[in-house]
Design an enzyme around this catalytic site. Structure first.
Site, PDB file in Angstrom:
ATOM      1  N   LEU A 184       0.823  -1.216   0.000  1.00 13.86           N
ATOM      2  CA  LEU A 184       0.000   0.000   0.000  1.00 13.86           C
ATOM      3  C   LEU A 184       0.855   1.264   0.000  1.00 13.86           C
ATOM      4  O   LEU A 184       1.966   1.275   0.530  1.00 13.86           O
ATOM      5  CB  LEU A 184      -0.923  -0.023   1.229  1.00 13.86           C
ATOM      6  CG  LEU A 184      -1.825  -1.259   1.315  1.00 13.86           C
ATOM      7  CD1 LEU A 184      -2.601  -1.254   2.635  1.00 13.86           C
ATOM      8  CD2 LEU A 184      -2.787  -1.331   0.141  1.00 13.86           C
ATOM      9  N   HIS A 199      -3.359   4.487  -2.402  1.00 11.52           N
ATOM     10  CA  HIS A 199      -4.405   3.679  -1.754  1.00 11.52           C
ATOM     11  C   HIS A 199      -5.050   4.471  -0.612  1.00 11.52           C
ATOM     12  O   HIS A 199      -6.260   4.409  -0.397  1.00 11.52           O
ATOM     13  CB  HIS A 199      -3.814   2.393  -1.173  1.00 11.52           C
ATOM     14  CG  HIS A 199      -3.308   1.428  -2.192  1.00 11.52           C
ATOM     15  ND1 HIS A 199      -1.983   1.123  -2.341  1.00 11.52           N
ATOM     16  CD2 HIS A 199      -3.965   0.685  -3.116  1.00 11.52           C
ATOM     17  CE1 HIS A 199      -1.834   0.237  -3.308  1.00 11.52           C
ATOM     18  NE2 HIS A 199      -3.020  -0.042  -3.800  1.00 11.52           N
ATOM     19  N   GLN A 228      -4.851 -12.627 -12.618  1.00  9.19           N
ATOM     20  CA  GLN A 228      -4.677 -11.437 -13.464  1.00  9.19           C
ATOM     21  C   GLN A 228      -3.229 -11.198 -13.871  1.00  9.19           C
ATOM     22  O   GLN A 228      -2.934 -10.218 -14.556  1.00  9.19           O
ATOM     23  CB  GLN A 228      -5.269 -10.194 -12.798  1.00  9.19           C
ATOM     24  CG  GLN A 228      -4.491  -9.667 -11.600  1.00  9.19           C
ATOM     25  CD  GLN A 228      -5.244  -8.555 -10.899  1.00  9.19           C
ATOM     26  OE1 GLN A 228      -6.210  -8.786 -10.187  1.00  9.19           O
ATOM     27  NE2 GLN A 228      -4.799  -7.318 -11.095  1.00  9.19           N
ATOM     28  N   GLY A 281      -8.847   3.578  -8.551  1.00  2.94           N
ATOM     29  CA  GLY A 281      -8.040   4.726  -8.951  1.00  2.94           C
ATOM     30  C   GLY A 281      -8.063   4.944 -10.463  1.00  2.94           C
ATOM     31  O   GLY A 281      -8.127   3.989 -11.234  1.00  2.94           O
ATOM     32  N   ASP A 297      -5.417   3.151 -13.143  1.00  2.00           N
ATOM     33  CA  ASP A 297      -5.728   1.986 -13.981  1.00  2.00           C
ATOM     34  C   ASP A 297      -6.950   2.334 -14.822  1.00  2.00           C
ATOM     35  O   ASP A 297      -8.064   1.864 -14.555  1.00  2.00           O
ATOM     36  CB  ASP A 297      -5.985   0.770 -13.091  1.00  2.00           C
ATOM     37  CG  ASP A 297      -4.730   0.354 -12.360  1.00  2.00           C
ATOM     38  OD1 ASP A 297      -3.820  -0.170 -13.003  1.00  2.00           O
ATOM     39  OD2 ASP A 297      -4.652   0.592 -11.139  1.00  2.00           O
ATOM     40  N   SER A 344       2.505   3.826  -7.210  1.00  2.00           N
ATOM     41  CA  SER A 344       2.193   2.460  -7.629  1.00  2.00           C
ATOM     42  C   SER A 344       2.907   1.488  -6.700  1.00  2.00           C
ATOM     43  O   SER A 344       4.022   1.775  -6.249  1.00  2.00           O
ATOM     44  CB  SER A 344       2.705   2.253  -9.066  1.00  2.00           C
ATOM     45  OG  SER A 344       2.774   0.884  -9.357  1.00  2.00           O
ATOM     46  N   SER A 345       2.286   0.341  -6.474  1.00  2.56           N
ATOM     47  CA  SER A 345       2.932  -0.672  -5.631  1.00  2.56           C
ATOM     48  C   SER A 345       4.236  -1.131  -6.275  1.00  2.56           C
ATOM     49  O   SER A 345       5.171  -1.531  -5.601  1.00  2.56           O
ATOM     50  CB  SER A 345       2.003  -1.869  -5.461  1.00  2.56           C
ATOM     51  OG  SER A 345       0.786  -1.438  -4.914  1.00  2.56           O
ATOM     52  N   ARG A 346       4.277  -1.085  -7.605  1.00  2.83           N
ATOM     53  CA  ARG A 346       5.477  -1.552  -8.309  1.00  2.83           C
ATOM     54  C   ARG A 346       6.668  -0.617  -8.100  1.00  2.83           C
ATOM     55  O   ARG A 346       7.814  -1.033  -8.284  1.00  2.83           O
ATOM     56  CB  ARG A 346       5.191  -1.696  -9.802  1.00  2.83           C
ATOM     57  CG  ARG A 346       4.297  -2.876 -10.095  1.00  2.83           C
ATOM     58  CD  ARG A 346       3.778  -2.827 -11.520  1.00  2.83           C
ATOM     59  NE  ARG A 346       2.615  -3.671 -11.661  1.00  2.83           N
ATOM     60  CZ  ARG A 346       2.647  -4.946 -12.027  1.00  2.83           C
ATOM     61  NH1 ARG A 346       3.779  -5.506 -12.345  1.00  2.83           N
ATOM     62  NH2 ARG A 346       1.546  -5.645 -12.105  1.00  2.83           N
TER      63      ARG A 346
END
Ligand code: PAF
Length: 286
Positions: free
Chosen positions: A33, A37, A61, A149, A152, A187-189
């Protein structure tokens, strides 16, 4: 904050809240997170009496096994963040809770061309997996409002199409992209990028800003060419940049006519795939 790992446990608690006439807001996540988020959670807290957050790294996914394996899972840190932000329920289901053996198939959703472009073109099967898990989570949680969000863009457009075609009673709320001061979309990435790469990644934002600042005067091909160059010159490896109709997600050739226009991109850096977008024009501004 109550942490629940089973569907039944969560549903019992939600039933009690509903008996007390509480409205339910839901923020589905895959964890790792960040402030983006938290901004969804804040919107949910403003719009609903009770907020449920789920953390489930959905295997269906991911179109690359290594991406699924490397996906960050800092569960203790995530839990602490959610507690600190006053979330009411954290739903932490196992894969068998989400996908039990006897699970009925997800209803068929007609996406038309929505999933054939951009992410759909480059990540085969991805949106089928997203629809499957979001439909399942909504069936379990049955929230009044679902918070997603804008980052995306194609995902929320497809989820809206799913809501339009099913009898789920949930309304979708889309929240703006949360950016760092230097423009990098949260982003989590990002957690997997080195400090140097995080700086380079700001070229994604710069490329979208270039398009935004020039799209009234410059043709599509030239805009995309320059924007790709901005990314490449910072060491990024762009997979695509598209300028699309915000409703249909189809590429636009004449940018002057469309009323809802969005620029979307996916780009690679240090083996990590980053996506971002920027709305260039939206009809209700007219
Ligand atoms: O956007 C995400 O984090 C995921 O795609 C979602 C909506 C939680 C479904 O797994």
């Amino acid at each position: 904050m109550k942490i629940l790992k089973t569907n039944r446990g969560l549903q019992n608690n939600i039933s009690k809240e509903r008996n007390n006439k509480k409205s339910i807001g839901f923020v589905p996540t895959m964890g790792a997170l960040h402030d983006g988020h938290m901004s969804l959670i804040q919107e949910a807290q403003q719009g609903c009496d009770v907020v449920v957050v789920s953390i489930f790294v959905n295997p269906t996914q991911f179109n690359e096994k290594s991406d699924l394996e490397k996906y960050p899972r800092p569960i203790e840190r995530d839990t602490a963040m959610l507690k600190e932000h006053g979330v009411d329920y954290l739903f932490l289901p196992s894969t068998t809770q989400i996908y039990p053996k006897n699970l009925a198939p997800t209803p068929k959703i007609n996406l038309g061309q929505l999933a054939t472009t951009m992410e759909g073109e480059h990540r085969p099967g991805h949106f089928e997996g997203v629809i499957q898990v979001v439909h399942r989570l909504l069936t379990i949680v049955s929230p009044d409002q679902l918070y997603m969000g804008q980052k995306d863009f194609q995902q929320f457009t497809i989820i809206q199409a799913m809501l339009n075609q099913t009898n789920l009673k949930t309304q979708l709320r889309v929240c703006p992209i949360h950016r760092q001061d230097d423009g990098l979309a949260m982003s989590s990435r990002n957690a997997r990028l080195s400090a140097a790469a995080k700086k380079k990644a700001t070229a994604i934002y710069e490329s979208l800003m270039y398009i935004k600042n020039n799209f009234m005067t410059t043709g599509r091909d030239q805009l995309i060419k320059e924007a790709l160059e901005i990314q490449k010159s910072s060491g990024l490896d762009p997979e695509y940049i598209d300028i699309a109709d915000g409703h249909t997600l189809q590429s636009l050739t004449d940018l002057r006519k469309a009323k809802y226009v969005v620029a979307c991109t996916a780009s690679w850096l240090e083996g990590i795939r980053l996506i971002d977008n920027m709305i260039l024009r939206k009809e209700d501004e007219y």
